[in-house]
Design a protein around this motif. Structure first.
Motif: not given
Length: 428
Positions: A388-402, A404-415
């Motif tokens: 859903x976050x990939x859809x809402x941002x319209x971006x190809x997104x990447x997750x940093x599992x170490x 527990x955040x995305x590599x993109x700040x906009x994506x992190x607003x949806x955490x």
């Protein structure tokens, strides 16, 4: 879940209180397990009825913010000679000593708050999927369970169904050859677009402020109430979190997969641009893993999905494809590279077996035998939220599992879900 996630979740708990379930003490195989239902409409009612089929389980309490539904359910139980207390506020139910375990079947935006309060009150919990309405809520719910001896079962009942297990065993046998693509889908043909309706006064008997809880304050609108809540971001995540948590879950199990390397999604409100719904009625999401992809797709208002099935998961290998859904599973060979496996139909009731598993774990005081533990519910809810976050941002997104955040700040607003009206994401 990968090992780092469990270790990090455990580390977060070091300096806080351990929640103890006193109601599990002395609960023998022959004693009654007393259950309270929070959210008595729809799936909550189905869950309760399945649970009541388990030996020595009784219902003692119901809770709902809609007095109309609450009264109807109480009357239905009375016709079966089942007497219950009723509550408008779940906190009052949790204080009741005649409740050992609760079913949480409210709209998604309430799951985390009620769940954490239930754990702190020492109640065993059956919580509907998706467990939370944000990735942060999922993390909090795992942390709360890790601090408690309460038993938690997530409502992903296919994990208790035999033909799902048999199908995954076949996938793991290697007979399909290398599986490079997994497709998971849900086509909901019976659901038409939501026609826009004007706001109205709150119906008599409904505590609308309590229904909203942490969600943004809005005027009452029928389109957002009861079943329809799932099409609005304030309360849920659409078909991705409603059905994706079921089907993508088995894609991950079959591939023994953890977190994706990247996620991209595209779709929109295509069936009727004038619908009142916010979540996409048409969506495709692609999860990239090492050596394979998992593809999710959904469509409202269309009945015929891949392989002629309205829902399912397909493991596409070099030798053949295994197609699995709630009705059964089969194997379709690729160019006669393997023998076909005709449809292996479902032979049991997954929801009822799920409840048997829940009660058995409570009586044995053994978290390890739960078929859908909170960690598994958190993992698949998180993966679905990523789509859903990939859809809402319209971006190809990447997750940093170490981290527990995305590599993109906009994506992190949806955490984390945004809480309103004085509510806060619970601390554990």
């Amino acid at each position: 879940m990968n090992r780092k996630h469990f270790l990090k979740a455990g580390a977060l708990l070091a300096a806080t209180t351990f929640y103890t379930s006193s109601n599990a003490i002395g609960l023998t195989q022959s004693s009654k397990l007393r259950v309270g239902l929070i959210g008595v409409n729809g799936m909550g009612w189905a869950n309760l009825n399945a649970l009541l089929k388990v030996e020595n389980v009784i219902c003692t309490a119901l809770c709902d913010v809609d007095a109309n539904v609450l009264g109807r359910r109480k009357s239905e139980l009375e016709k079966r000679n089942i007497q219950v207390k009723t509550y408008e506020d779940y906190k009052q139910l949790l204080k009741d000593d005649v409740v050992d375990a609760v079913i949480i079947a409210t709209p998604d935006h309430w799951h985390c708050l009620i769940y954490v309060d239930a754990i702190k009150a020492g109640k065993h919990v059956y919580v509907e999927k998706p467990i939370g309405n944000s990735i942060k809520e999922c993390e909090v719910m795992v942390a709360a369970a890790a601090k408690s001896n309460c038993i938690v079962q997530v409502g992903q009942w296919q994990r208790s169904q035999q033909h799902f297990r048999d199908a995954i065993k076949f996938v793991h046998s290697g007979k399909l050859g290398k599986v490079r693509l997994v497709k998971a889908w849900s086509y909901v043909g019976w659901k038409d677009p939501i026609i826009k309706k004007p706001d109205t006064p709150v119906p008599a008997g409904v505590n609308y402020d309590l229904w909203l809880g942490p969600a943004q304050k809005r005027n009452f609108n029928e389109n957002r109430f009861h079943f329809e809540f799932r099409w609005f971001w304030d309360y849920a995540g659409g078909l991705m979190t409603d059905w994706g948590v079921h089907m993508i879950d088995f894609g991950l199990i079959g591939m023994k997969a953890s977190v994706p390397k990247s996620i991209v999604a595209t779709g929109g409100v295509y069936a009727d641009p004038n619908t009142a719904a916010e979540t996409p009625d048409t969506l495709t999401a692609l999860y990239e893993f090492d050596g394979f992809n998992i593809q999710w797709e959904h469509a409202l208002g269309i009945e015929s999905g891949p392989y002629g099935r309205d829902h399912g998961v397909a493991f596409i290998g070099n030798n053949g494809t295994l197609v699995l859904n709630r009705q059964g599973w089969e194997v379709i060979p690729d160019k006669n590279k393997m023998e076909a496996v005709p449809l292996q139909p479902s032979v049991d009731n997954g929801l009822e077996l799920h409840m048997v598993n829940f009660v058995e774990a409570i009586r044995k005081k053994d978290k390890s035998i739960i078929n859908a533990p909170i960690e598994a519910g958190s993992h698949i809810a998180t993966i679905s939220q990523m789509g859903n976050i990939a859809y809402r941002t319209g971006k190809k997104i990447y997750w940093n599992d170490e981290n527990k955040k995305f590599t993109d700040d906009e994506c992190n607003t949806y955490l984390a879900a945004k809480y309103h009206n004085g509510y806060k994401i619970p601390a554990v």
